[in-house]
Enzyme design. Sequence first.
Site, PDB file in Angstrom:
ATOM      1  N   CYS A 150       0.135   3.730   2.807  1.00 46.71           N
ATOM      2  CA  CYS A 150       0.624   3.164   4.082  1.00 46.71           C
ATOM      3  C   CYS A 150       2.120   3.428   4.227  1.00 46.71           C
ATOM      4  CB  CYS A 150       0.377   1.657   4.142  1.00 46.71           C
ATOM      5  SG  CYS A 150      -1.358   1.174   4.067  1.00 46.71           S
ATOM      6  N   CYS A 190       0.832  -1.206   0.000  1.00 39.20           N
ATOM      7  CA  CYS A 190       0.000   0.000   0.000  1.00 39.20           C
ATOM      8  C   CYS A 190       0.870   1.261   0.000  1.00 39.20           C
ATOM      9  CB  CYS A 190      -0.911  -0.053   1.237  1.00 39.20           C
ATOM     10  SG  CYS A 190      -1.749   1.491   1.622  1.00 39.20           S
TER      11      CYS A 190
END
Length: 148
Positions: free
Chosen positions: A73, A70
Amino acid sequence: MSEESLHLVCPHCSTVNRIFAQKLKDSPNCGHCKKPLFNGEPAELTAANFDRHIARNDLPVVVDFWAPWCGPCRMMAPNFHQAAIDLEPYARLVKVNTEAEQPLAARFNIRSIPTLAIFKNGREIARQSGALDLGSLKRWIQPHLKQG
């Protein structure tokens, strides 16, 4: 401050420690493994130790549900790490890799990542989806701190 004692779960061995609240800033060590209870690093939690950390810590526990693939993230990771440095010893910041811990992600109905959740006394009290800059992250956590 009174002689209030707090339960803190060691980020290294998951042993529950009892610490007097006024000693939090004195860099306490785990009574079992002797490692620091606060080291400025978000602890990596798994299904094996998640419930102990959530239920047995008297400090608020801020969980970053994330995954290695991600992009947002990964962008937020340095902010989360800095927040751990800045907010310890008044909160415990932890990470859960939703790719490796899919049952935990399902249990908490994580639909998008990153998702942040704050737990107190074993209950989720706040949730935020999406990456945050450091200032926004700290402002979101601040009202839930035990003290400080």
